[in-house]
Design a protein around this motif. Structure first.
Motif, short mmCIF file in Angstrom:
data_model
loop_
_atom_site.label_atom_id
_atom_site.label_comp_id
_atom_site.label_asym_id
_atom_site.label_seq_id
_atom_site.Cartn_x
_atom_site.Cartn_y
_atom_site.Cartn_z
N PRO A 209 10.43 -11.48 -15.27
CA PRO A 209 9.14 -11.07 -15.86
C PRO A 209 8.36 -10.13 -14.96
O PRO A 209 8.30 -10.32 -13.74
CB PRO A 209 8.40 -12.40 -16.03
N GLU A 210 7.77 -9.12 -15.56
CA GLU A 210 6.85 -8.26 -14.82
C GLU A 210 5.63 -9.09 -14.39
O GLU A 210 5.15 -9.94 -15.13
CB GLU A 210 6.40 -7.08 -15.68
N GLY A 211 5.16 -8.81 -13.19
CA GLY A 211 4.02 -9.56 -12.67
C GLY A 211 4.40 -10.78 -11.88
O GLY A 211 3.54 -11.41 -11.26
N LEU A 212 5.68 -11.14 -11.88
CA LEU A 212 6.14 -12.31 -11.13
C LEU A 212 5.98 -12.08 -9.63
O LEU A 212 6.38 -11.04 -9.11
CB LEU A 212 7.62 -12.59 -11.46
N THR A 213 5.39 -13.04 -8.94
CA THR A 213 5.24 -12.98 -7.49
C THR A 213 5.91 -14.20 -6.88
O THR A 213 5.67 -15.33 -7.32
CB THR A 213 3.76 -12.95 -7.08
N TYR B 33 14.95 -3.99 -12.20
CA TYR B 33 13.52 -4.13 -11.90
C TYR B 33 13.16 -3.50 -10.55
O TYR B 33 14.02 -3.30 -9.68
CB TYR B 33 13.09 -5.60 -11.94
N LEU B 34 11.89 -3.18 -10.45
CA LEU B 34 11.32 -2.61 -9.22
C LEU B 34 10.32 -3.60 -8.66
O LEU B 34 9.45 -4.09 -9.39
CB LEU B 34 10.64 -1.28 -9.52
N THR B 35 10.41 -3.88 -7.37
CA THR B 35 9.46 -4.79 -6.74
C THR B 35 8.66 -4.08 -5.66
O THR B 35 9.07 -3.04 -5.13
CB THR B 35 10.17 -5.99 -6.09
N SER B 36 7.52 -4.66 -5.36
CA SER B 36 6.76 -4.26 -4.16
C SER B 36 6.74 -5.45 -3.22
O SER B 36 6.77 -6.61 -3.66
CB SER B 36 5.34 -3.84 -4.54
N ILE B 37 6.67 -5.17 -1.94
CA ILE B 37 6.73 -6.23 -0.93
C ILE B 37 5.51 -6.14 -0.03
O ILE B 37 5.18 -5.07 0.48
CB ILE B 37 8.02 -6.11 -0.09
N ASP B 38 4.83 -7.26 0.14
CA ASP B 38 3.70 -7.37 1.06
C ASP B 38 4.14 -8.27 2.21
O ASP B 38 4.15 -9.50 2.09
CB ASP B 38 2.48 -7.96 0.35
N LEU B 39 4.51 -7.65 3.32
CA LEU B 39 5.01 -8.42 4.45
C LEU B 39 3.90 -9.21 5.13
O LEU B 39 4.16 -10.26 5.74
CB LEU B 39 5.68 -7.49 5.46
N HIS B 40 2.65 -8.74 5.01
CA HIS B 40 1.53 -9.48 5.60
C HIS B 40 1.30 -10.79 4.85
O HIS B 40 1.03 -11.83 5.46
CB HIS B 40 0.26 -8.63 5.60
N GLN B 41 1.40 -10.73 3.52
CA GLN B 41 1.24 -11.93 2.71
C GLN B 41 2.56 -12.66 2.50
O GLN B 41 2.58 -13.77 1.96
CB GLN B 41 0.66 -11.56 1.34
N SER B 42 3.66 -12.02 2.93
CA SER B 42 5.01 -12.57 2.77
C SER B 42 5.31 -12.89 1.31
O SER B 42 5.76 -13.99 0.98
CB SER B 42 5.17 -13.84 3.63
N THR B 43 5.04 -11.89 0.45
CA THR B 43 5.31 -12.04 -0.98
C THR B 43 6.05 -10.83 -1.52
O THR B 43 5.98 -9.73 -0.96
CB THR B 43 4.01 -12.22 -1.78
N GLN B 44 6.77 -11.06 -2.63
CA GLN B 44 7.42 -9.99 -3.37
C GLN B 44 6.89 -10.04 -4.80
O GLN B 44 6.79 -11.11 -5.40
CB GLN B 44 8.93 -10.14 -3.36
N HIS B 45 6.54 -8.86 -5.34
CA HIS B 45 5.92 -8.79 -6.65
C HIS B 45 6.76 -7.87 -7.55
O HIS B 45 7.11 -6.75 -7.14
CB HIS B 45 4.50 -8.22 -6.52
N VAL B 46 7.09 -8.35 -8.74
CA VAL B 46 7.85 -7.53 -9.69
C VAL B 46 6.87 -6.62 -10.43
O VAL B 46 6.06 -7.07 -11.23
CB VAL B 46 8.60 -8.41 -10.71
N ARG B 47 6.95 -5.31 -10.14
CA ARG B 47 6.03 -4.34 -10.75
C ARG B 47 6.50 -3.91 -12.13
O ARG B 47 5.71 -3.83 -13.06
CB ARG B 47 5.88 -3.11 -9.85
N PHE B 48 7.77 -3.58 -12.24
CA PHE B 48 8.34 -3.11 -13.51
C PHE B 48 9.69 -3.79 -13.72
O PHE B 48 10.44 -3.98 -12.76
CB PHE B 48 8.52 -1.60 -13.51
N ALA B 49 9.98 -4.14 -14.97
CA ALA B 49 11.26 -4.77 -15.26
C ALA B 49 11.77 -4.35 -16.63
O ALA B 49 10.98 -4.10 -17.55
CB ALA B 49 11.13 -6.29 -15.19
#
Length: 345
Positions: free
Chosen positions: A64-68, A39-55
């Motif tokens: 799951p895709e869309g998991l944050t 899977y590929l994730t994106s990271i928002d350090l300002h919001q301190s979250t990681q989001h699964v973009r593609f899996a």
């Protein structure tokens, strides 16, 4: 491995979007590692979250895709902090991760995705609930793939920025930068469209030319900055009294143009350029409303200036074979009739 590299090369040559690139990449990583999820994730350090973009999931364990999830709870952060991109002892090494415990992850590989400035954009990962042997050189291979994805993301971001810049330039090309109103070019294009639409619907078109009497004196007495402020204030007052379908634009200098749809034509109205009847009444009422909007006090260069109003000519026209220049000329003639009458008084 040669087949994998050949497949990667093909994907890079044909992919137009990140979706078209990452799906084959995740499939390749699945083949290389044999893990259940890549899977590929994106990271928002300002919001301190990681989001699964593609899996890509091929086993019982599913990412799951869309998991944050909170960035601080992720294996990706622990791997980066410890400098250990892969392990098959996840629960023993990072058992404090709620996400890892809930998913039952035992084997894990990741590589950071960074932009050219070194900022962390996301991660490229593989995970499995089974304890698997980690292939040799997997860390370097994952980082190679992550770098390729990073370059593609940066290219995609650049394309988006260029498109946004082009859209902005196109908007500026149709906008009067002082007032924010449509400029001459935009108004002529819209008027041509409105005339064509009126022919199809057998309706009139309302056109008004607005000339700001005394504008030169305002510039001479208060300065050009005050003149600009006056133009902006007038444009705001005129805009406030428009209908939803109406357009107001600046032709240049102290001259503005109004256009809008008019009432339906009756059979006799199509024989004349300027329409009377109901359309004429609407044009007269609109002319009065626009004129009244320009009358009043304006604050210019710190002083309150009383303004008697603009000279405005509004006509309802039967579109027929009239061009934008034709109908503006008709409204211009009406405006000068009003201007002469105002001077006579």
């Amino acid at each position: 491995m040669d087949r994998i590299l050949s497949q990667l090369s093909s994907s890079l040559n044909t992919a137009k979007t990140i979706d078209q690139l990452i799906r084959p990449v995740l499939e390749m990583l699945n083949t290389i590692t044999g893990m259940e999820s890549t899977y590929l994730t994106s990271i928002d350090l300002h919001q301190s979250t990681q989001h699964v973009r593609f899996a890509r999931n091929t086993g019982q364990m599913t990412i799951p895709e869309g998991l944050t999830v909170p960035w601080g709870d992720t294996l990706c952060k622990r791997a980066l902090d410890m400098g250990r991109p892969s392990t098959n002892e996840v629960l023993a090494l990072w058992g404090d991760s709620d996400a890892a415990r809930q998913l039952g992850i035992q084997t894990y590989v990741s590589a950071p995705i960074r932009n050219g400035e070194g900022d962390l954009l996301g991660t490229l990962c593989a995970a499995s609930a089974a304890k698997q042997t980690i292939p040799p050189n997997i860390d370097a291979l994952f980082q190679l793939f992550a770098n390729i994805v990073a370059n593609f993301i940066e290219r995609e971001v650049l394309v988006e920025k260029l498109q946004a810049a082009n859209d902005q330039l196109a908007a500026y090309a149709l906008m009067d930068t002082l007032t924010g109103l449509p400029n001459r070019r935009a108004m002529f294009e819209e008027l041509a469209r409105l005339l064509a639409q009126a022919v199809r619907s057998q309706s009139s078109v309302l056109v008004g030319v607005i000339d700001l009497d005394g504008f030169k004196q305002i510039n001479d007495n208060f300065g050009h900055q005050a003149g600009d402020d006056f133009l902006k204030a007038v444009s705001q007052r005129l805009t406030a009294c428009l209908r939803t379908a109406d357009w107001l634009g600046r032709l240049g200098g102290d001259e503005f143009l109004f256009i809008g749809p008019g009432p339906a034509l009756d059979a006799a109205a199509t024989d004349t350029a300027i329409v009377a009847g109901e359309s004429g009444k609407v044009a007269a009422a609109l002319q009065q409303r626009l004129t009244s909007a320009t009358v009043g006090s304006y604050t210019l260069a710190g002083e309150t200036v009383s303004y008697a109003g603009a000279s405005i000519g509004v006509v309802a026209v039967s579109p027929g074979q009239l061009s934008p220049d034709d109908v503006i000329q008709l409204a211009d003639v009406e405006m000068y009739i009003v201007k002469r009458a105002r001077k006579a008084h």
